[in-house]
Design an enzyme around this catalytic site. Structure first.
Site, PDB file in Angstrom:
ATOM      1  N   GLY A   1       0.837  -1.185   0.000  1.00 40.40           N
ATOM      2  CA  GLY A   1       0.000   0.000   0.000  1.00 40.40           C
ATOM      3  C   GLY A   1       0.874   1.237   0.000  1.00 40.40           C
ATOM      4  O   GLY A   1       2.091   1.159   0.203  1.00 40.40           O
TER       5      GLY A   1
ATOM      6  N   PHE B   1       2.960   9.108   3.797  1.00 37.94           N
ATOM      7  CA  PHE B   1       4.353   9.197   4.187  1.00 37.94           C
ATOM      8  C   PHE B   1       5.220   8.111   3.603  1.00 37.94           C
ATOM      9  O   PHE B   1       6.384   8.019   3.920  1.00 37.94           O
ATOM     10  CB  PHE B   1       4.488   9.234   5.708  1.00 37.94           C
ATOM     11  CG  PHE B   1       4.149  10.583   6.219  1.00 37.94           C
ATOM     12  CD1 PHE B   1       5.077  11.592   6.136  1.00 37.94           C
ATOM     13  CD2 PHE B   1       2.890  10.864   6.696  1.00 37.94           C
ATOM     14  CE1 PHE B   1       4.768  12.868   6.562  1.00 37.94           C
ATOM     15  CE2 PHE B   1       2.574  12.134   7.129  1.00 37.94           C
ATOM     16  CZ  PHE B   1       3.512  13.139   7.062  1.00 37.94           C
ATOM     17  N   GLY B   2       4.692   7.317   2.741  1.00 34.72           N
ATOM     18  CA  GLY B   2       5.569   6.349   2.142  1.00 34.72           C
ATOM     19  C   GLY B   2       4.842   5.138   1.626  1.00 34.72           C
ATOM     20  O   GLY B   2       3.630   5.138   1.448  1.00 34.72           O
TER      21      GLY B   2
ATOM     22  N   LYS C   1       7.259  -0.262   6.415  1.00 37.11           N
ATOM     23  CA  LYS C   1       6.764   1.034   5.934  1.00 37.11           C
ATOM     24  C   LYS C   1       7.947   1.969   5.751  1.00 37.11           C
ATOM     25  O   LYS C   1       8.632   2.326   6.689  1.00 37.11           O
ATOM     26  CB  LYS C   1       5.790   1.596   6.976  1.00 37.11           C
ATOM     27  CG  LYS C   1       5.344   3.023   6.761  1.00 37.11           C
ATOM     28  CD  LYS C   1       4.272   3.333   7.794  1.00 37.11           C
ATOM     29  CE  LYS C   1       4.098   4.803   8.074  1.00 37.11           C
ATOM     30  NZ  LYS C   1       3.180   5.024   9.197  1.00 37.11           N
TER      31      LYS C   1
ATOM     32  N   ASP D   1      -6.748   9.854  14.697  1.00 35.49           N
ATOM     33  CA  ASP D   1      -7.072   9.506  13.315  1.00 35.49           C
ATOM     34  C   ASP D   1      -7.701   8.127  13.241  1.00 35.49           C
ATOM     35  O   ASP D   1      -7.333   7.303  12.412  1.00 35.49           O
ATOM     36  CB  ASP D   1      -5.830   9.598  12.434  1.00 35.49           C
ATOM     37  CG  ASP D   1      -6.199   9.735  10.965  1.00 35.49           C
ATOM     38  OD1 ASP D   1      -7.365  10.108  10.691  1.00 35.49           O
ATOM     39  OD2 ASP D   1      -5.350   9.472  10.118  1.00 35.49           O
TER      40      ASP D   1
END
Ligand SMILES: *[C@@H]1O[C@H](CO)[C@@H](O)[C@H](O)[C@H]1NC(C)=O
Ligand SMILES: *[C@@H]1O[C@H](CO)[C@@H](O)[C@H](O)[C@H]1NC(C)=O
Ligand SMILES: *[C@@H]1O[C@H](CO)[C@@H](O)[C@H](O)[C@H]1NC(C)=O
Ligand SMILES: *[C@@H]1O[C@H](CO)[C@@H](O)[C@H](O)[C@H]1NC(C)=O
Ligand SMILES: *[C@@H]1O[C@H](CO)[C@@H](O)[C@H](O)[C@H]1NC(C)=O
Ligand SMILES: *[C@@H]1O[C@H](CO)[C@@H](O)[C@H](O)[C@H]1NC(C)=O
Length: 929
Positions: A589, A593-594, A610, A711
């Site tokens: 995915g 941010f990356g 990640k 979040d």
């Protein structure tokens, strides 16, 4: 009386002889004659004052006795013009060309009838600045070959724009100096522009492309001349007949679509710095009579031009010396490569002729007449890698590091059977990377797009999530106090920051992490990747690092911004190995941010890796990175995704998590059809909501410190094999000051889940998470996403709509996700969840329950609906919600006690799973070497 007399005399004047010269015009004509050195050549009667009445030669008048034309071309007249010349205000035609006029040109200001002005081929040496003012009827202006303003040069002023009827503008060899003015492109009628032999520089302005020019004559500028590419845009292309661009510094290739210039008869491009391949189908330009290409850097074949009578092409880098002959296949392939990188001049001059091996081609090495090496590192190459270099089938080495190459690596390169090295370090190459044979060394470090998501997140104006002063605060959440100064400061910045944050928040595309832990059949093979230091040995031993006893498991807060590193640090090289150098096929995915990659350990354990996009390692991004490590090293809970390690070397910022096989909750709720999934049953949804509630409750109240997730949303809820949920993405987590007080922050989060008071005031409490949780419950009940622009206005925003319908049992029933199979009992529990969702999303934060209440409401429902899934993973000996350190300690400490794992996981921190035999055994990294 005087007035009457004057009017009468005019009347008489025109009545007596209506061609009698208007007296003022005679005065100017007389001044004009007096200024000439050889007026006798005009044959004007010396003692006559009526040029119109007596039909003086070279002068034309109108019926009112006004002078309209002076035609004296090519008479050898010498002298200068009177300064009041523009008082001949009815002039329409001037033919002064090819004489010996000297001195300053008088201003033509206000000659609004003047249509044709030929002043070319004289010796005028000055032109006043207002010369062009108000020449509203001008159609042709020719100033060529006058030494105007010789010492300083000059430029056509924009007052020429008033001459909207101007068709021909000619000012060759008239000392124009500087940039080609943009405004010329706005002259609507211009058809012929001749400005050769001046000192023009710069590129042909964009605006010129709007002109319908028949003649564009810009040749032989003094000095370097005009630069830039030759572009041919319609409508100019369809009108052009003559294009003389020779003797400048034009660069780049002839555009392929030059062949659309149907009427082009005379194209002179010689003596420029043009390069590239001459478009082969110029052959078919049947009207092209003159084509001049000599003295450029043209490459490739010389097209044959059967229709051209004058065709010159010498002094170029063509592969052949005669038209119509093809280049060798190797040269063709290399020229395609050059085409991809826009024909850099230094290669266009070096890659001459038809044999890359015989002459000294820069960067090319051959073996037995075959190109084996392309070596062009750090050469400013800008563009794409052409797939046709795969036709150079003996290539072994391609070194193109340190250039500005972008696009993808052509798949065709994988067919090069002798290829050993493809070095593309330090470029801008994008994924995907084709799969090369193992014998190929592929170097693609430092290509930013390889690590970047395609869309940029609003990270750059993200807030500083981790306030170090918070870290220093005492452990107990209730004794955490806020500092008034710092909050005052934040409040002032709030008003400025909020609008952009609101806009940004709607763009947030959050990272989807997939976690799972893999159940191993053989627990003895379990191993975990953890390595404290860097190593580039591919056969690296991966061992558990030495740790400071209990430093982070105790939950004590260090003063450091970072966690006590060492425990979780993993070398980048190992992560490269387990993700096959961050191969695109391992991509799980992408997010703000990356990119998240799947990694597989030697023993088959899966990890989610990640990697932050190196180009956006901004302070905000670093803060998120640190925040995530910081939070996840302090909180460990079965319903929170666990961090297994991280890397921070050079520009690399990488986080390693457990892998969650079923991905994010939103996929199962909203995209199950597209993803070929089964819709979630109500039982599973209940379990998931309880899992989330427990995770959030832990964050809020039970961890060593109180945290606000900020979040919470279904895309941040990840599902494992068994459909149990874990909360992920802790980048925005904020320390909560205490249960009551709010803390002002810059707004972060995702629309649709944002609590109204937080969106409005920017002040956040744990109740904002409760709100988001309520929205997730609504999503679970209705199967509708929190925000969906495609839904009708009234139900677009789920929380608003749901709060309106929830009290009406019929409407509520109708809102239930149609994929749910509703029985009486399930309807009962759905209503309970709906009610809880309503409470959680109460407008007033004080009206919202705390998460403990949510857990209390949900657990009896789950009990009642106890699923078949009973977690038995603990017996496999790996429990990834534990800290690794604890695991090691556990393994070191004791034998496996199968009973020691309780089914309740909230208190599993101290449990001691079995220690797999040979755990500390080394294992090889899985890079396939
Ligand atoms: C020629 O090609 C360029 C770019 O390739 C394009 O912008 C231009 O419109 C084309 N001109 C014509 C006359 O089609
Ligand atoms: C020449 O080729 C270009 C591009 O390949 C094409 O646009 C053009 O129509 C061709 N012209 C002729 C005259 O064949
Ligand atoms: C020229 O045009 C003809 C027919 O229009 C076409 O068959 C031929 O391939 C063209 N030649 C080139 C070099 O484009
Ligand atoms: C072609 O070239 C010849 C000699 O080089 C020259 O005399 C003639 O004027 C040229 N024709 C055109 C149309 O330029
Ligand atoms: C690359 O570009 C830079 C700056 O534009 C220049 O200084 C350098 O000489 C160029 N290098 C090559 C190999 O052309
Ligand atoms: C790859 O290219 C980079 C950049 O030009 C260079 O620094 C590096 O030495 C090259 N590596 C190899 C193995 O050729």
């Amino acid at each position: 009386m005087v007035v009457v007399g004057f009017v009468l005399s005019i009347y008489l004047f025109s009545w007596v002889a209506h061609s009698i010269t208007y007296p003022d015009d005679f005065v100017i004509v007389d001044d004009f004659r007096k200024g000439l050195l050889n007026p006798e050549l005009l044959e004007w009667p010396a003692d006559n004052t009526d040029p119109c009445g007596f039909n003086w030669p070279h002068i034309v008048c109108d019926s009112a006795g006004r002078v309209t034309q002076i035609q004296i071309q090519n008479l050898g007249i010498e002298g200068s013009l009177p300064t009041n010349f523009n008082q001949l205000s009815m002039l329409t035609h001037l033919g002064f060309q090819k004489n010996g006029f000297t001195g300053a040109l008088p201003t033509f200001k206000g000659l609004s009838k003047l249509q044709f002005a030929y002043l070319n081929y004289n010796q005028f040496d000055m032109i006043p600045h207002d010369f062009f003012d108000g020449l509203t009827s001008l159609q042709v202006l020719s100033l060529d070959n006058n030494p105007l303003n010789k010492s300083t040069g000059w430029m056509l002023p924009s007052s020429l724009l008033n001459s909207a009827l101007l068709v021909n503008l000619s000012c060759s060899e008239c000392n124009l100096r500087g940039l080609l003015p943009d405004f010329l492109g706005s002259l609507p009628s211009l058809s012929s522009l001749r400005l050769s032999y001046n000192a023009l520089v710069g590129v042909i302005p964009e605006s010129f492309h709007g002109l319908t020019l028949k003649e564009l004559v810009l040749n032989n500028q003094e000095g370097n001349g005009i630069t830039g590419p030759i572009t041919l845009l319609p409508p100019m292309a369809s009108s052009l007949i003559i294009a003389w661009l020779h003797g400048n510094s034009f660069t780049g290739p002839i555009p392929d679509n030059i062949t659309l210039c149907d009427f082009l008869t005379d194209l002179r491009l010689n003596n420029n710095k043009l390069t590239g391949i001459v478009p082969p189908n110029m052959t078919n330009m049947t009207n092209l009579r003159v084509l001049k290409l000599q003295n450029n850097n043209f490459l490739g074949a010389i097209p044959s031009m059967p229709f051209a009578s004058n065709y010159t092409y010498e002094y170029n880098s063509f592969c052949q010396s005669k038209p119509g002959l093809q280049c060798s296949p190797q040269v063709k392939a290399l020229l395609d490569f050059l085409n991809g990188v826009d024909y850099p001049a230094y290669l266009a001059t070096s890659w001459k002729g038809n044999d890359p091996c015989s002459t000294n081609w820069l960067g090319i090495t051959c073996l037995s007449g075959k190109v084996t090496v392309i070596n062009l590192p750090n050469r400013n190459l800008t563009g794409n890698i052409s797939p046709s270099i795969s036709q150079l089938d003996s290539l072994r080495t391609i070194v193109l590091g340190g250039n500005h190459l972008y696009g993808t690596i052509p798949k065709s390169l994988t067919a090069l059977k002798y290829l050993e090295l493809l070095n593309l370090t330090r470029n801008n190459i994008s994924p995907p990377i084709p799969v090369f044979a193992t014998s190929v060394t592929l170097l693609i470090d430092q290509n930013p797009p390889m690590t970047s998501p395609p869309s940029l997140s609003p990270g750059s104006d993200s807030p500083s999530y981790w306030d170090p002063s918070m870290d220093k605060s005492p452990q107990s959440p209730s004794s955490t106090t806020k500092s008034p100064q710092s909050h005052g400061k934040k409040n002032t910045s709030l008003t400025i920051v909020m609008p952009s944050c609101i806009a940004g928040a709607s763009l947030i595309f959050f990272l989807i992490l997939f976690f799972m832990h893999r159940r191993k059949k053989n627990k003895k093979h379990l191993s975990t990747v953890l390595h404290p230091r860097e190593s580039y040995d591919p056969n690296i031993k991966i061992t558990i690092a030495e740790t400071d006893d209990g430093d982070f498991q105790s939950g004590s807060l260090s003063n450091s911004h970072m966690i006590n590193s060492g425990n979780l640090v993993i070398s980048v090289q190992i992560l490269r190995n387990i993700t096959r150098n961050f191969a695109p096929e391992n991509e799980l995915g992408r997010g703000g941010f990356g990119v998240v990659y799947k990694g597989e350990l030697h023993d088959g354990t899966m990890l989610a890796v990640k990697r932050m996009q190196s180009s956006i390692v901004t302070n905000a991004a670093l803060n998120e990175f640190h925040s995530e490590i910081s939070v996840l090293s302090k909180v460990r809970h079965r319903n929170l995704a666990s961090l297994l390690g991280y890397s921070a070397e050079g520009n690399e910022r990488i986080l390693v998590y457990e892998y969650m096989s079923r991905g994010a909750l939103n996929r199962h709720l909203f995209h199950w059809k597209k993803s070929n999934l089964e819709p979630l049953s109500w039982t599973k949804r209940l379990n998931i909501s309880l899992d989330i509630a427990r995770g959030v409750e832990y964050l809020h109240n039970l961890a060593s410190q109180s945290f606000i997730h900020r979040d919470l949303k279904s895309s941040n809820i990840l599902l494992g094999d068994d459909f149990r949920a874990k909360i992920a993405d802790f980048g925005l987590v904020k320390c909560a000051p205490d249960g009551q007080n709010s803390v002002a922050t810059r707004l972060a989060g995702t629309f649709g889940y944002l609590a109204p008071e937080y969106a409005i005031t920017g002040k956040i409490t744990t109740k904002a998470d409760v709100f988001s949780f309520g929205v997730v419950l609504m999503e679970l009940v209705t199967g509708l996403a929190a925000l969906d622009e495609n839904r009708p206005e009234e139900s677009r925003h789920l929380a608003t709509w749901f709060s309106q319908i929830k009290s009406d049992p019929e409407k509520l029933k109708a809102s239930i996700d149609p994929t749910l199979n509703i029985s009486e009992t399930s309807l009962e529990s759905i209503s309970v969840v709906a009610e809880l969702a309503g409470h959680c999303t109460a407008r007033d934060p004080h009206q919202r329950p705390d998460m403990g209440h949510a857990v209390n409401v949900l657990s009896p429902l789950v009990e009642k609906w106890k699923p078949t899934s009973k977690d038995d993973d603990e017996c496999t000996g790996i429990d990834l919600q534990q800290s690794l350190l604890q695991m090691v300690k556990g393994w070191q400490a004791a034998d496996c006690s199968l009973n020691s794992m309780s089914t309740s996981h909230d208190d599993s921190k101290g449990s001691t799973p079995s220690r797999p035999n040979g755990f500390a055994e080394s294992f090889k990294s899985t890079d396939g070497r």
